[in-house]
Design an enzyme around this catalytic site. Structure first.
Site, short mmCIF file in Angstrom:
data_model
loop_
_atom_site.label_atom_id
_atom_site.label_comp_id
_atom_site.label_asym_id
_atom_site.label_seq_id
_atom_site.Cartn_x
_atom_site.Cartn_y
_atom_site.Cartn_z
CB ILE A 1 -0.98 0.02 1.20
CG1 ILE A 1 -0.24 -0.19 2.54
CG2 ILE A 1 -2.07 -1.02 1.01
CD1 ILE A 1 -1.12 -0.01 3.75
N GLY A 2 2.14 1.17 0.16
CA GLY A 2 2.96 2.39 0.14
C GLY A 2 4.44 2.06 0.12
CB THR B 1 13.38 6.96 2.11
OG1 THR B 1 12.54 8.09 2.03
CG2 THR B 1 14.71 7.24 1.47
CB SER C 1 9.93 0.92 4.96
OG SER C 1 9.11 2.08 4.86
CB THR C 2 7.87 -2.20 1.03
OG1 THR C 2 8.98 -1.98 0.19
CG2 THR C 2 6.64 -2.48 0.19
CB VAL C 3 3.70 0.52 4.04
CG1 VAL C 3 2.58 0.32 5.05
CG2 VAL C 3 4.79 1.42 4.63
CE LYS D 1 8.21 3.04 7.97
NZ LYS D 1 8.03 4.32 8.65
CG ASP E 1 10.26 13.12 7.86
OD1 ASP E 1 10.20 14.12 7.11
OD2 ASP E 1 10.29 11.96 7.43
N1 LIG Z 1 -0.11 2.62 8.98
C1 LIG Z 1 -0.30 2.86 7.69
N2 LIG Z 1 -1.51 2.69 7.10
C2 LIG Z 1 -1.68 2.96 5.78
N3 LIG Z 1 -0.72 3.41 4.95
C3 LIG Z 1 0.50 3.60 5.47
C4 LIG Z 1 0.78 3.34 6.86
N4 LIG Z 1 2.07 3.63 7.10
C5 LIG Z 1 2.58 4.06 5.92
N5 LIG Z 1 1.65 4.05 4.94
C6 LIG Z 1 1.86 4.44 3.53
O1 LIG Z 1 3.17 4.12 3.14
C7 LIG Z 1 3.91 5.32 2.79
C8 LIG Z 1 5.35 5.18 3.26
O2 LIG Z 1 5.37 5.02 4.67
P1 LIG Z 1 6.40 5.79 5.61
O3 LIG Z 1 6.36 7.26 5.27
O4 LIG Z 1 6.10 5.44 7.02
O5 LIG Z 1 7.75 5.14 5.14
P2 LIG Z 1 9.22 5.72 5.22
O6 LIG Z 1 10.15 4.69 4.67
O7 LIG Z 1 9.49 6.17 6.61
O8 LIG Z 1 9.09 6.94 4.22
P3 LIG Z 1 9.68 8.39 4.19
O9 LIG Z 1 10.68 8.49 5.29
O10 LIG Z 1 10.26 8.50 2.83
O11 LIG Z 1 8.51 9.31 4.41
C9 LIG Z 1 3.15 6.46 3.47
O12 LIG Z 1 3.33 7.69 2.82
C10 LIG Z 1 1.71 5.96 3.38
O13 LIG Z 1 1.15 6.25 2.12
#
Ligand SMILES: Nc1ncnc2c1ncn2[C@@H]1O[C@H](COP(=O)(O)OP(=O)(O)OP(=O)(O)O)[C@@H](O)[C@H]1O
Length: 348
Positions: free
Chosen positions: A9-10, A13, A15-17, A37, A133
């Site tokens: 779903i997302g 940088t 991770s993959t969610v 995540k 952030d």
């Molecule tokens: N709990 C959640 N429920 C639904 N979607 C989520 C959730 N957590 C993250 N996402 C989706 O996944 C995307 C990436 O998650 P997140 O920002 O936590 O990752 P990251 O690797 O820390 O990214 P970055 O540091 O680049 O912002 C989010 O922008 C969101 O669209």
């Protein structure tokens, strides 16, 4: 907890969610749908930091995404680190706004979301942390219209000096949301979160980033505008007077004079009982279409959602005579390859 991975779903940088469902949930301790995540060894420290911060914040604040635990799996021969989180069925505010094609949200919705984020920030700051952030991509939207703060991968104890602090110019988080003291002094405290909140409010309301910029311009030129001189982020003309006043309390260059989350919660922009008729409740829908998958941008030039990262110059730190001198050191023709960043990158 045993669980199975569902669709992605997302992307971030680090991770993959994906969706996740518990396979054994006899006591009903976990929701039927969660977000997981996941990161390989490169993103492991960010996930570990996120878990540590969320543990410290506890689960008694409704405006902070809940964490149900962590574990490790081996997938396609690679060890994955996983964080099981509360699932936000409507994704992030950034992805929500994208669907509105440049339109912003109604002011009543902006006020409600701002109040929620402020309650989350007050909790984070009261526990002695700074998020570092805050941006629309890290504010998640739930089926009932509620929003919660997520992504604590860069969060740290306020005032804590990280291993990389003091070694040069750092970019922590997203340049568009950076506070002047972060640009000038590498300071990332609770005050910087309030500045970022102001930027998020402008973006929610106008559909445009708080700083205007020319397509293709060097992001260092933006840092100079933030750090040097009197220019402030754009305050939308058509925002109410209360909204404009609220933003003027967030966009104070001197962090000591900036209002705190606690103070802002008493500001009339958010301290009113708003009726909740501007959003529709939605059942938790778990079928995401492929085009709904939201990717955090991986390059700082992908305006307006610059990638969140930590970076440092990698050079010897030395004090500067003036702000201009310090910021001038940022200007360089060298453009780092942000697409391969993990924790820290060399920016000059
Ligand atoms: N709990 C959640 N429920 C639904 N979607 C989520 C959730 N957590 C993250 N996402 C989706 O996944 C995307 C990436 O998650 P997140 O920002 O936590 O990752 P990251 O690797 O820390 O990214 P970055 O540091 O680049 O912002 C989010 O922008 C969101 O669209």
């Amino acid at each position: 907890m045993e669980w199975v991975r569902g669709e992605t779903i997302g992307y971030g940088t680090f991770s993959t969610v994906s969706l996740a469902t518990p396979t054994s949930n006899v006591s009903g301790a976990y929701p039927q749908v969660m977000a997981v995540k996941s990161a390989d060894s490169h993103g492991a420290s960010s996930l570990a930091n996120e878990k540590w911060v969320l543990d410290n914040l506890g689960d008694d604040c409704d405006e902070i995404v809940r964490c149900y635990g962590e574990d490790r799996t081996v997938e396609n021969g690679e060890e994955m680190h996983n964080l099981l989180l509360e699932y936000a069925s409507r994704g992030s505010l950034a992805s929500h706004l994208k669907k509105l094609n440049g339109e912003g949200l109604p002011e009543s919705t902006v006020r409600r979301h701002t109040g929620s984020v402020l309650r989350g920030l007050r909790h984070i700051h009261a526990k002695g942390f700074a998020h570092c952030d805050l941006k629309l991509g890290n504010i998640l939207l739930f089926g009932n219209g509620a929003v919660k703060i997520a992504d604590f991968g860069l969060a740290k104890r306020a005032g804590e000096v990280t291993a990389s602090d003091g070694e040069g110019v750092q970019i922590r988080g997203t340049p568009l949301y950076m506070a002047p003291e972060s640009v000038n002094e590498n300071e990332y405290g609770s005050e910087a979160d309030v500045w970022a909140l102001g930027c998020a409010v402008v973006e929610m309301f106008s559909g445009e980033t708080a700083w205007s910029f020319k397509e293709g311009s060097h992001f260092m030129s933006l840092l100079i505008r933030i750090g040097v001189g009197d220019e402030l982020p754009r305050i939308p003309e058509d925002l109410s007077e209360q909204g404009k006043d609220f933003l003027s309390k967030c966009f104070v260059k001197d962090p000591k004079k900036r209002w705190t989350a606690e103070m802002l919660l008493n500001h009339p922009f958010v301290a009113v009982d708003l009726d909740h008729d501007d959003f529709e409740e939605e059942e938790v829908v778990v079928q995401w279409k492929t085009e709904d998958v939201f990717a955090s941008p991986r390059c700082p030039f992908e305006f307006p959602d610059w990638v969140s990262t930590l970076s440092d110059s990698g050079t010897q730190y030395h004090p500067f005579e003036s702000l201009e001198e310090r910021v001038a050191t940022l200007t360089t023709d060298f453009i780092p390859d942000w697409s391969v960043t993990n924790n820290w990158v060399i920016v000059r």
